[in-house]
Design a protein around this motif. Structure first.
Motif, short mmCIF file in Angstrom:
data_model
loop_
_atom_site.label_atom_id
_atom_site.label_comp_id
_atom_site.label_asym_id
_atom_site.label_seq_id
_atom_site.Cartn_x
_atom_site.Cartn_y
_atom_site.Cartn_z
N VAL A 67 30.36 3.04 28.38
CA VAL A 67 31.61 3.67 27.91
C VAL A 67 32.60 3.86 29.07
O VAL A 67 33.80 3.86 28.85
CB VAL A 67 31.38 5.02 27.16
CG1 VAL A 67 30.59 4.81 25.89
CG2 VAL A 67 30.74 6.06 28.04
N SER A 68 32.08 3.96 30.30
CA SER A 68 33.01 4.08 31.43
C SER A 68 33.78 2.77 31.59
O SER A 68 34.80 2.72 32.26
CB SER A 68 32.26 4.39 32.72
OG SER A 68 31.68 3.22 33.24
N GLY A 168 36.82 7.18 19.58
CA GLY A 168 35.51 7.38 20.20
C GLY A 168 35.54 8.36 21.36
O GLY A 168 34.54 8.55 22.04
N ARG A 169 36.69 8.98 21.57
CA ARG A 169 36.88 9.85 22.75
C ARG A 169 35.84 10.97 22.86
O ARG A 169 35.29 11.22 23.92
CB ARG A 169 38.26 10.50 22.69
CG ARG A 169 39.25 9.80 23.57
CD ARG A 169 40.33 10.76 23.88
NE ARG A 169 40.70 10.71 25.27
CZ ARG A 169 41.94 10.79 25.68
NH1 ARG A 169 42.91 10.92 24.80
NH2 ARG A 169 42.23 10.76 26.96
N ASP A 170 35.61 11.65 21.71
CA ASP A 170 34.65 12.76 21.72
C ASP A 170 33.26 12.25 22.03
O ASP A 170 32.48 12.90 22.73
CB ASP A 170 34.63 13.47 20.36
CG ASP A 170 35.91 14.25 20.13
OD1 ASP A 170 36.65 14.43 21.12
OD2 ASP A 170 36.16 14.66 18.98
N ALA A 171 32.97 11.07 21.49
CA ALA A 171 31.65 10.48 21.75
C ALA A 171 31.48 10.22 23.24
O ALA A 171 30.42 10.46 23.81
CB ALA A 171 31.49 9.19 20.95
N ILE A 175 28.48 11.69 25.36
CA ILE A 175 27.52 10.83 26.06
C ILE A 175 27.45 11.22 27.54
O ILE A 175 26.38 11.34 28.12
CB ILE A 175 27.92 9.34 25.91
CG1 ILE A 175 27.70 8.88 24.47
CG2 ILE A 175 27.12 8.45 26.87
CD1 ILE A 175 28.40 7.60 24.11
N ASN A 176 28.62 11.46 28.14
CA ASN A 176 28.64 11.83 29.56
C ASN A 176 27.92 13.16 29.78
O ASN A 176 27.20 13.33 30.76
CB ASN A 176 30.08 11.90 30.08
CG ASN A 176 30.65 10.51 30.29
OD1 ASN A 176 29.91 9.57 30.56
ND2 ASN A 176 31.95 10.36 30.11
N LEU A 177 28.12 14.09 28.84
CA LEU A 177 27.47 15.39 28.97
C LEU A 177 25.95 15.25 28.85
O LEU A 177 25.20 15.79 29.67
CB LEU A 177 28.02 16.36 27.91
CG LEU A 177 27.50 17.79 28.00
CD1 LEU A 177 27.91 18.42 29.33
CD2 LEU A 177 28.01 18.64 26.84
N LEU A 178 25.53 14.51 27.82
CA LEU A 178 24.08 14.31 27.65
C LEU A 178 23.48 13.62 28.87
O LEU A 178 22.39 13.95 29.33
CB LEU A 178 23.81 13.48 26.39
CG LEU A 178 23.90 14.28 25.09
CD1 LEU A 178 24.04 13.36 23.89
CD2 LEU A 178 22.66 15.17 24.93
N ASN A 179 24.24 12.66 29.41
CA ASN A 179 23.77 11.97 30.61
C ASN A 179 23.57 12.98 31.74
O ASN A 179 22.54 12.97 32.43
CB ASN A 179 24.81 10.91 31.00
CG ASN A 179 24.30 10.01 32.09
OD1 ASN A 179 23.11 9.75 32.18
ND2 ASN A 179 25.19 9.52 32.93
#
Ligand code: ASP
Length: 418
Positions: A67-68, A168-171, A175-179
């Motif tokens: 996503v990055s 998809g911004r919130d996703a 994802i970054n937070l879960l990472n």
């Protein structure tokens, strides 16, 4: 007035645990059964925690990497060049790593891996290996830790998020937070590694005596020869052939970052210094700021080499003769595993579990090298960041127009980026 207690660095703790395990193992060779029954289970707990964290780490770190790349759309060509370079150099690293390990194979010992049970499995035909990379079910790969399938899932889901664009911004934040959460959990588990190392290693040393120590020297030597060979062959030739930069100038320019990476064993921690070195070598700051963090997340040539060498070593220790199809699986899985390896100390050994599982070797084999993992880690981190920097310099140069080559990439005082 508060006086903060200084914590001993993890590397020191691990070296102490290693030394202690060797001393205790050698002293209690006659009590090897006792160590296997009462000490090794604590090592097994540590291994279980590693197994527990490996699936979410792979899933979210790869998704976060993909996503990055939504920025890649903007920088288009640069992103494609970067990813292609990363992929090719990592594949070459794997071939060099496995090749050197293959040459050293005869010198690796077959050990009495007491307590580390292993049942030989039938080798899977290559076409089946290929088919099995793709999941047919959403839950199974996560449940059974089928790592190649987890990686494919992460890639598909990550690209889906990118294609959603704005929606998809919130996703992306999720994802970054879960990472980050799983990275933190991994840090907590890695903090236990001195205990894990001691409990896993002492019984092995007790059962195998001094022979196991001699074998470390050979496997470490094999890894370091492959590290140096990869730098000298792949990076030197890349900077010379692709952008006509002197390899000596490149390594000289990188020396500070390489020394820092060697002592910290962290690509991410070395980022600011690597960036500074690339700036001084005349790389475009914008390009280096894109390539280096991406590289610290997904480009791990040193880790790929280490995983290749280690798997061949562990197979030897268990007396397993690897088939050509298994070598191909090792190369394929380790390239992908290195992508999923976080740029922090000790994460390469977690991904090693995945490569071992892919060829049906016991994860317990990690015990054999866990104690000296830090020595591998220092070298592989140096290779990891040098690979990222070579990419930043090359992609910069390929996208710089209008300046004569010699002006752009020669290292002089005036060259530092402004
Ligand atoms: N320590 C390595 C790095 O930061 C990753 C690894 O453990 O292989 O690049």
């Amino acid at each position: 007035m508060t006086k903060e207690k200084k914590k001993m660095p993890l590397a020191t703790q691990i070296f102490i645990a290693l030394a202690l395990a060797v001393v205790v193992g050698l002293l209690f060779q006659k009590q090897a059964d006792f160590l296997t029954t009462y000490i090794q289970p604590f090592g097994t707990i540590f291994l279980n925690l590693l197994k527990f964290i490996v699936v979410p780490i792979v899933l979210f770190s790869i998704m976060a990497g993909v996503v990055s790349m939504s920025d890649v759309k903007k920088v288009g060509k640069i992103g494609v060049q970067t990813v292609v370079y990363f992929f090719i150099t990592t594949a070459l690293a794997m071939v060099i790593g496995v090749g050197i390990a293959f040459l050293f194979k005869g010198t690796f010992p077959e050990l009495a891996t007491s307590g580390l049970e292993y049942e030989a499995t039938e080798p899977t035909p290559f076409m089946d290996v290929l088919v099995n990379i793709f999941p047919s079910n959403f839950i199974d790969p996560l449940l059974n830790a089928t790592m190649l399938q987890v990686i494919v899932m992460a890639l598909i889901l990550g690209f889906a998020v990118v294609l959603l664009g704005e929606r998809g911004r919130d996703a992306v934040s999720g994802i970054n937070l879960l990472n980050e959460i799983f990275m933190k959990a991994m840090e907590m588990i890695i903090a236990l590694s001195p205990i894990g190392v001691f409990c896993l290693l002492a019984p092995v040393v007790a059962a195998n005596g001094a022979m196991v120590l001699g074998s470390f020297a050979k496997v470490i030597l094999a890894a370091y020869i492959a590290y140096v060979l990869h730098c000298v062959l792949v990076y030197s030739l890349s900077v010379k052939l692709l952008v006509n930069m002197s390899p000596i100038a490149f390594f000289k320019g990188m020396s500070t970052a390489m020394a820092f990476a060697f002592s910290t064993s962290s690509s991410v921690g070395s980022l600011p210094i690597t960036l500074e070195c690339c700036d001084k070598m005349g790389a475009e700051h914008e390009i280096a700021s894109f390539v280096l963090p991406l590289g610290a997340t997904i480009n791990m040539d040193g880790t790929a080499i280490y995983q290749g060498v280690s798997v061949v070593f562990i197979a030897s220790c268990y007396g397993v003769e690897l088939t050509p199809a298994q070598y191909v699986t090792i190369i394929l899985t380790a390239v992908l595993a290195s992508i999923g390896t976080a740029g922090v100390p000790g994460s390469g050994i977690i991904m090693l579990a995945m490569v071992l599982q892919a060829v049906g070797l016991p994860v317990e084999g990690i015990a054999l090298i866990a104690g000296v993992d830090r020595i591998f880690d220092m070298g592989r981190t140096v290779v990891n960041i040098t690979g990222d920097a070579s990419c930043a310099v090359i992609v910069s140069k390929l996208n710089q127009k209008g300046k004569p080559q010699s002006e752009e990439l020669a290292i002089t005082k005036e060259d530092s980026f402004e």
